[in-house]
Design an enzyme around this catalytic site. Structure first.
Site, PDB file in Angstrom:
ATOM      1  N   GLY A  81     -20.438   7.126   2.938  1.00 54.30           N
ATOM      2  CA  GLY A  81     -19.358   7.331   1.956  1.00 54.30           C
ATOM      3  C   GLY A  81     -19.934   7.091   0.577  1.00 54.30           C
ATOM      4  O   GLY A  81     -20.291   5.964   0.233  1.00 54.30           O
TER       5      GLY A  81
ATOM      6  N   GLY B 130     -18.462   7.710  -2.452  1.00 55.03           N
ATOM      7  CA  GLY B 130     -17.406   7.822  -3.465  1.00 55.03           C
ATOM      8  C   GLY B 130     -17.553   6.683  -4.453  1.00 55.03           C
ATOM      9  O   GLY B 130     -18.639   6.123  -4.612  1.00 55.03           O
ATOM     10  N   ASN B 131     -16.441   6.301  -5.085  1.00 51.22           N
ATOM     11  CA  ASN B 131     -16.507   5.252  -6.117  1.00 51.22           C
ATOM     12  C   ASN B 131     -17.148   3.973  -5.598  1.00 51.22           C
ATOM     13  O   ASN B 131     -18.154   3.496  -6.143  1.00 51.22           O
ATOM     14  CB  ASN B 131     -15.087   4.993  -6.656  1.00 51.22           C
ATOM     15  CG  ASN B 131     -15.056   3.828  -7.626  1.00 51.22           C
ATOM     16  OD1 ASN B 131     -15.285   2.683  -7.235  1.00 51.22           O
ATOM     17  ND2 ASN B 131     -14.812   4.094  -8.893  1.00 51.22           N
ATOM     18  N   ALA B 132     -16.608   3.398  -4.527  1.00 52.40           N
ATOM     19  CA  ALA B 132     -17.112   2.105  -4.037  1.00 52.40           C
ATOM     20  C   ALA B 132     -18.551   2.232  -3.538  1.00 52.40           C
ATOM     21  O   ALA B 132     -19.403   1.402  -3.866  1.00 52.40           O
ATOM     22  CB  ALA B 132     -16.199   1.585  -2.931  1.00 52.40           C
ATOM     23  N   GLY B 133     -18.818   3.274  -2.762  1.00 54.64           N
ATOM     24  CA  GLY B 133     -20.156   3.461  -2.190  1.00 54.64           C
ATOM     25  C   GLY B 133     -21.222   3.631  -3.261  1.00 54.64           C
ATOM     26  O   GLY B 133     -22.325   3.082  -3.165  1.00 54.64           O
TER      27      GLY B 133
ATOM     28  N   LYS C  51       0.846  -1.196   0.000  1.00 53.97           N
ATOM     29  CA  LYS C  51       0.000   0.000   0.000  1.00 53.97           C
ATOM     30  C   LYS C  51       0.870   1.230   0.000  1.00 53.97           C
ATOM     31  O   LYS C  51       1.978   1.217   0.557  1.00 53.97           O
ATOM     32  CB  LYS C  51      -0.868   0.012   1.262  1.00 53.97           C
ATOM     33  CG  LYS C  51      -2.052   0.936   1.150  1.00 53.97           C
ATOM     34  CD  LYS C  51      -3.099   0.297   0.255  1.00 53.97           C
ATOM     35  CE  LYS C  51      -4.456   0.890   0.386  1.00 53.97           C
ATOM     36  NZ  LYS C  51      -5.483  -0.099   0.012  1.00 53.97           N
TER      37      LYS C  51
HETATM   38  N1  GLU Z   1      -7.167   0.104  -3.239  1.00 52.57           N
HETATM   39  C1  GLU Z   1      -7.980  -1.054  -3.495  1.00 52.57           C
HETATM   40  C2  GLU Z   1      -8.070  -1.920  -2.262  1.00 52.57           C
HETATM   41  O1  GLU Z   1      -7.884  -1.469  -1.156  1.00 52.57           O
HETATM   42  C3  GLU Z   1      -7.549  -1.793  -4.759  1.00 52.57           C
HETATM   43  C4  GLU Z   1      -6.181  -2.377  -4.711  1.00 52.57           C
HETATM   44  C5  GLU Z   1      -5.707  -2.956  -6.059  1.00 52.57           C
HETATM   45  O2  GLU Z   1      -6.497  -3.046  -6.988  1.00 52.57           O
HETATM   46  O3  GLU Z   1      -4.555  -3.333  -6.111  1.00 52.57           O
HETATM   47  O4  GLU Z   1      -8.394  -3.077  -2.325  1.00 52.57           O
END
Ligand code: GLU
Length: 433
Positions: free
Chosen positions: A235, A237-240, A122
């Site tokens: 939230g 955003g994209n995921a929500g 990350k």
């Molecule tokens: N940031 C996203 C997660 O937390 C995607 C990570 C990725 O696709 O490598 O799962």
């Protein structure tokens, strides 16, 4: 660099996101609990408690006003026993090194649960992208990419989007990396790219779509009828947004949604597409016609069937977990629930679909994108979505069976399953040198 002494310096702090709870301590506690359940060897436990490498980079950026500002960025590589490090990069004022370390550990578990051949990594930069111009963002992103270029790569560490980053930033990183490393196009160094440069159909929706599949599976197990289910999303955003749109397509009614500026509530239901249009126009869900305004805290406690935390860490804690009325908590965000809250939810008969399972759709389609790039192929959206469904449904049943077998909550079951898979790989490969 003449302007540097005049520029302000952003440094890392040890304060964690959203107050006093340190996400890395939470991640270590979750690991401890899983280790106890499987009687994990103390040495291997130690190996997993430490990221293999954490890089800190200073990122000098010429701002639009001519001054130089130095940002701090990180890349944490937790474990690569099962494959290259994989995980997003977030831009947020509250990024800390401990947050990035926790998120990289969760990525290791997430990829193991999804059973894709990656480890966990990350990255993050302490910044407020909402206050930066496109030019400033581009210069900061390219300089960060330059700073981490020697530790990332198509076969070593493959970044992706996370909070407040997307295709635009991924494109700059791909371009910078490709120029630095041989000057030929290397799309497979990063995922979540725009379609025009090797992105995958379905990647943008993947986190929300994967989450909707886990909700569908949980509803089956709990005999919850999706047609009469109500949903609250913290939230937007994209995921929500995609998660709520896709559970709405399964017949559920979205009754509340919020973002960093506040929330809206309408018992009769809120049209997700209308709310998306409103947010696109005004920048927030607040002020949506016909809905009452509520706070982010109130949203978590409203009467609903499915609660989707899709914002940041530490939202459901020992303080408010007892007040949650949902039957299912499906975590689109990473780390929204503390261990103390997990125990309270479990005791109250609420099924939590933990982040490392519920939001694994994003990294799963990242894997599909990487495969397409390596093979120089393009898959259809149907193919991507069908493979995602198969993959997530299998991951859900693996975790659900573990949860029944060990009689533990779904988070412990997920972590335990993941730790077992990672430990098996470590043992087979052996310790060297
Ligand atoms: N940031 C996203 C997660 O937390 C995607 C990570 C990725 O696709 O490598 O799962």
């Amino acid at each position: 660099m003449s302007g540097q002494s005049r520029g302000s310096t952003t440094t890392s702090t040890s304060t964690s996101t959203a107050g006093a709870i340190n996400p890395f301590e939470v991640a270590l506690k979750q690991l401890d609990e899983a280790a106890k359940l499987i009687n994990l060897d103390a040495g291997l436990h130690q190996v997993l408690a430490h990221p293999k490498r954490v890089l800190t980079v200073s990122i000098p950026v010429r701002m639009d006003n001519g001054e130089v500002k130095v940002f701090t960025g990180f890349r944490s590589q937790h474990n690569d026993a099962r494959g290259p490090y994989k995980g997003g990069i977030r831009y947020h004022p509250q990024v800390t090194v401990d947050e990035v370390k926790a998120l990289s550990m969760w990525m290791t578990w997430k990829c193991a649960i999804a059973d894709i051949p990656y480890g966990g990594g990350k990255g993050g930069i302490i910044c407020n992208p909402k206050e930066m111009s496109d030019g400033e963002l581009e210069r900061m992103t390219r300089r960060y990419a330059y700073g981490i270029a020697d530790i990332i790569g198509p076969m070593t560490d493959i970044p992706a989007p996370d909070v407040y980053t997307g295709g635009k930033e991924m494109a700059w990183i791909m371009d910078t990396y490709s120029a630095l490393k041989g000057n030929y196009v290397q799309p497979e160094v990063i995922t979540g790219k725009p379609l025009a440069i090797g992105g995958s159909l379905g990647r943008n929706e993947a986190t929300g779509r994967g989450l909707s599949f886990t909700v569908r599976e949980a509803a089956k197990r709990l005999k919850v009828n999706m047609k009469s289910a109500t949903v609250a999303v913290q939230g937007f955003g994209n995921a929500g947004q995609f998660a709520s749109q896709l559970v709405e397509e399964q017949g559920a009614k979205v009754i509340a949604a919020s973002d960093s500026k506040g929330g809206v509530y309408n018992k009769a239901g809120i049209s997700v597409s209308a709310l998306r249009k409103h947010k696109e126009k005004t920048g927030s869900v607040t002020g949506f016609a016909g809905a009452k305004s509520i706070s982010n805290e109130e949203l978590l406690e409203i009467e609903c069937t499915i609660l989707i935390p899709a914002a940041l860490e530490n939202q459901i804690t020992g303080r408010n977990a007892g007040k949650i009325k949902a039957k299912i908590v499906a975590e689109a965000a990473n780390g929204p629930t503390t261990p103390e809250a997990d125990d309270i939810l479990y005791k109250n008969g609420i099924l939590t679909i933990p982040d490392i399972l519920a939001n694994g759709g994003g990294v799963t389609v990242s894997y599909f994108e990487w495969l397409q790039n390596l093979r120089r192929e393009y898959w259809t959206e149907d193919e991507v979505n069908q493979r995602l469904d198969r993959n997530i449904t299998k991951a859900f049943s693996d975790v659900y069976e573990t949860h029944e077998k060990y009689r533990v909550n779904m988070r412990k079951a997920s972590t335990l399953l993941a730790v077992n898979r990672v430990v098996e790989a470590i043992k087979i490969r052996g310790l060297w040198p």
